[in-house]
Design an enzyme around this catalytic site. Structure first.
Site, PDB file in Angstrom:
ATOM      1  N   ASP A 101       0.843  -1.317  -0.027  1.00 20.18           N
ATOM      2  CA  ASP A 101      -0.073  -0.089   0.059  1.00 20.18           C
ATOM      3  C   ASP A 101       0.921   1.314  -0.123  1.00 20.18           C
ATOM      4  O   ASP A 101       0.683   2.264   0.866  1.00 20.18           O
ATOM      5  CB  ASP A 101      -0.920   0.105   1.134  1.00 20.18           C
ATOM      6  CG  ASP A 101      -1.840  -1.154   1.135  1.00 20.18           C
ATOM      7  OD1 ASP A 101      -2.687  -1.115   0.423  1.00 20.18           O
ATOM      8  OD2 ASP A 101      -1.800  -2.255   1.999  1.00 20.18           O
ATOM      9  N   HIS A 111       0.949   3.303  -2.637  1.00 27.07           N
ATOM     10  CA  HIS A 111       0.031   4.385  -3.306  1.00 27.07           C
ATOM     11  C   HIS A 111       0.939   5.442  -4.269  1.00 27.07           C
ATOM     12  O   HIS A 111       0.436   6.651  -3.874  1.00 27.07           O
ATOM     13  CB  HIS A 111      -1.074   4.770  -2.224  1.00 27.07           C
ATOM     14  CG  HIS A 111      -2.009   3.707  -1.902  1.00 27.07           C
ATOM     15  ND1 HIS A 111      -3.186   3.550  -2.597  1.00 27.07           N
ATOM     16  CD2 HIS A 111      -1.991   3.091  -0.814  1.00 27.07           C
ATOM     17  CE1 HIS A 111      -3.935   2.533  -2.106  1.00 27.07           C
ATOM     18  NE2 HIS A 111      -3.276   2.136  -0.813  1.00 27.07           N
ATOM     19  N   HIS A 128      -4.645  -0.857   6.068  1.00 26.86           N
ATOM     20  CA  HIS A 128      -3.381   0.219   6.176  1.00 26.86           C
ATOM     21  C   HIS A 128      -2.935   0.154   7.621  1.00 26.86           C
ATOM     22  O   HIS A 128      -1.942   0.936   7.836  1.00 26.86           O
ATOM     23  CB  HIS A 128      -3.974   1.500   5.796  1.00 26.86           C
ATOM     24  CG  HIS A 128      -4.248   1.777   4.376  1.00 26.86           C
ATOM     25  ND1 HIS A 128      -4.471   2.676   3.572  1.00 26.86           N
ATOM     26  CD2 HIS A 128      -4.128   0.623   3.398  1.00 26.86           C
ATOM     27  CE1 HIS A 128      -4.711   2.508   2.415  1.00 26.86           C
ATOM     28  NE2 HIS A 128      -4.211   1.369   2.175  1.00 26.86           N
ATOM     29  N   HIS A 157      -6.155  -1.138  -6.322  1.00 28.11           N
ATOM     30  CA  HIS A 157      -6.081   0.154  -6.986  1.00 28.11           C
ATOM     31  C   HIS A 157      -5.525   0.463  -8.212  1.00 28.11           C
ATOM     32  O   HIS A 157      -5.896   1.217  -9.140  1.00 28.11           O
ATOM     33  CB  HIS A 157      -5.348   1.213  -6.102  1.00 28.11           C
ATOM     34  CG  HIS A 157      -6.043   1.566  -4.874  1.00 28.11           C
ATOM     35  ND1 HIS A 157      -6.439   3.038  -4.812  1.00 28.11           N
ATOM     36  CD2 HIS A 157      -6.758   1.325  -3.811  1.00 28.11           C
ATOM     37  CE1 HIS A 157      -7.269   3.263  -3.809  1.00 28.11           C
ATOM     38  NE2 HIS A 157      -7.461   2.224  -2.954  1.00 28.11           N
TER      39      HIS A 157
END
EC number: 3.1.-.-
Length: 585
Positions: A12, A14, A201, A89
């Protein structure tokens, strides 16, 4: 004896996320990932495992891709493999960005075949949509083979291999769980020592129900929301003769500061807010600041001014929320309706009365099966086919186009078009050729006509003999002056001799029926074909000299002779121009 293996587990990251629309926050996400990679190089770990959502978007920018490749290149130079799976994602329908990095030698995409790191076999399952979890296919997973071991002793028994599974899912017993870990472990053809997870997360370490498999989340490397208050982190998985050990390392990230102000209803609310903010002057510089206003309801405060105040205090991002009670609308005054979006769009499209071309463009633009990059190409292709099909129709002798025209109102009787607003004159004793001739002349400015036999005739100026041969009149109103037609046109428009045409009796309206604002009312007596400021005798005399006059270049749609000196492009036809595909063939 097998050597110790250390694997860095992260997830994660991102990358590319412009949180709060801030470029500084986008850089923060890259800085956190870069820190993790630098730690991996410094510690000389055996591999870096990424459990999904490397990028925040499935379509990262070119800048994001280049920065990511530069960071991964450091691992390649250090001889540390980067092993990853695809998160929700970044998931694309076919080829993934991870495949691109694998082709470049920067990464390895984990799957059902084991990737060996020493005597550790590492597998991966890309993010699976919740609806497809019940039908997930567990077949195809291959047990580790001793021949695949990277150890010096290739005869290591299978039971001595460590087996790690990497996933990007929320699993039990964590909040909003989508998948049951015990179900996964039961369906795999081999025992798994640890499941390295992404998507949640927060950092977490637990064991499954049987207590045989470790389940761990590394947590995200940057804060994706103000609710993520804990420090960001990654895991170090250590495999040795002593067993499997999971340790956590935190990552320093930008400070998130929350300031809450409770207004007591007194005057000067801004002073109360500024006073509270000034208590945190040392923490504000470089922080993401959230200002929350609570307390008694009062005047609405300018959020933009408060945010600007925080930015002036060196906050990197300022976010203001006023949670005070606001006056609500009476319940009866609020009417909320919901409509299906597709039905609403279809209704608006019907109101637009689009032609075939417009409907084609609408269909292409709104189609979920056509990518944005192909919209222009697909539209051009379909419109070309439509034009080809219409071209064949236009060439057919039976083709008809109906062109409605607005009736001429009395107010337009002296308009620039040069036509009178008089009612239609009805001659007595009119022969068939006379009717044909009169009908052909009247079509230029009012009425309703059907165009026949000539492609592209709509809206075009045509000689009167062409109009007479190509049009069928269905509704007529108004009159047209003979002065607007040339001699040759008038002679060819009818099948009878000109002399016979001149002998046709014309009926005119009494002078009293002319509009009061008609110029030359006393001297003017309109005939079937002429309405102007001259007397009936002058008009008759002009008719007798048709064969002697020089042919004029005016057509039935020209302006008055008195308007001829005006600029070009100013004249307006009494009938609005009708556009169709035939005009462009």
């Amino acid at each position: 004896m097998a050597r110790e293996i250390r694997i860095l587990h992260t997830a994660d990251t991102h990358l590319g996320y412009r949180q709060y629309h801030s470029e500084n926050r986008r850089k923060d996400f890259f800085a956190a990932f870069e820190l993790v990679v630098n730690d991996a190089v410094e510690m000389q770990v055996d591999a870096v495992v990424h459990a999904g959502d490397l990028f925040d978007s499935r379509n990262p920018t070119l800048e994001d891709l280049l920065e990511t490749m530069n960071i991964l290149a450091r691992l390649k130079e250090a001889g540390i493999p980067f092993l990853g799976i695809v998160g929700n994602h970044e998931s694309k329908q076919n080829i993934q960005w991870l495949d691109l990095f694998e082709e470049m030698g920067l990464a390895v995409r984990l799957g059902k075949k084991p990737f060996m790191v020493g005597n550790a076999a590492i597998y991966g399952i890309d993010s699976v949509p919740k609806s497809k979890i019940p039908i997930f296919d567990y077949s195809g997973f291959e047990a580790p083979d001793s021949s695949l071991s990277t150890l010096s002793n290739p005869s290591t028994p299978e039971e001595n291999f460590w087996k790690l599974l990497v996933m990007h899912q929320i699993v039990n017993p964590f909040p909003y769980a989508e998948w049951d870990c015990d179900e996964v472990l039961e369906n795999l053809p081999f025992k798994v020592d640890a499941i390295l997870l992404g998507d949640y997360h927060e950092h977490a370490i637990i064991k499954n129900k049987t207590g045989e498999t470790w389940i761990t989340y590394s947590g995200s490397t940057e804060r994706n929301a103000v609710s993520e208050k804990e420090a960001r982190s990654y895991n170090i998985i250590t495999l040795s003769e002593k067993g499997l050990e999971i340790s956590r390392r935190t990552i320093p990230t930008r400070n998130f500061l929350s300031i809450q102000v409770e207004l007591n209803g007194e005057d000067n609310p801004y002073e109360q807010i500024f006073s509270k903010v000034n208590e945190h002057l040392e923490e504000i510089p470089g922080s993401v600041v959230f200002l929350e206003i609570i307390g008694d309801s009062g005047p609405v405060l300018s959020q933009s001014e408060l945010e600007e105040y925080l930015i002036n205090k060196k906050a990197i991002v300022a976010n203001v929320k006023d949670w005070r009670t606001k006056e609500s609308f009476p319940e009866e005054a609020l009417k909320i309706t919901f409509s299906d979006p597709d039905h609403a769009v279809a209704s608006e499209i019907r109101k637009m009365s689009l032609n075939d071309g417009g409907l084609i463009i609408n269909e292409v633009v709104r189609s979920p099966d056509i990518s944005k990059s192909r919209v222009d190409e697909e539209t051009e292709s379909r419109l070309s086919k439509l034009i080809e099909a219409k071209a064949e129709e236009f060439k057919s002798p039976d083709f008809r186009i109906e062109v409605p025209a607005s009736p001429i109102s009395p107010a337009s009787s002296t308009s620039d078009s040069g036509f009178s607003g008089l009612e239609e004159l009805k001659p007595s004793g009119e022969s068939e050729p006379d009717k044909n001739f009169r009908s052909a002349m009247e079509i230029g400015f009012a009425g309703k006509a059907e165009f026949s036999g000539e492609t592209g005739l709509s809206g075009k100026t045509r000689p009167i003999e062409v109009i007479a041969g190509k049009l069928e009149i269905t509704e007529l109103s108004g009159v047209l002056r003979t002065s607007d037609l040339d001699e040759k046109t008038k002679m060819k428009s009818v099948s009878q001799p000109v002399s016979q045409l001149h002998e046709t009796k014309l009926a005119s309206k009494p002078e009293s029926e002319l509009p009061d604002n008609e110029p030359g009312k006393e001297a003017q007596k309109p005939s079937e074909f002429a309405v102007n400021s001259k007397s009936q005798e002058e008009t008759s005399g002009k008719s007798e000299k048709l064969t002697e006059e020089k042919p004029a270049r005016a057509t039935g749609l020209t302006r008055k002779a008195g308007k001829a000196g005006q600029k070009k492009g100013k004249s307006k036809s009494a009938v609005p121009r009708q556009y169709n595909l035939g005009d462009y063939l």
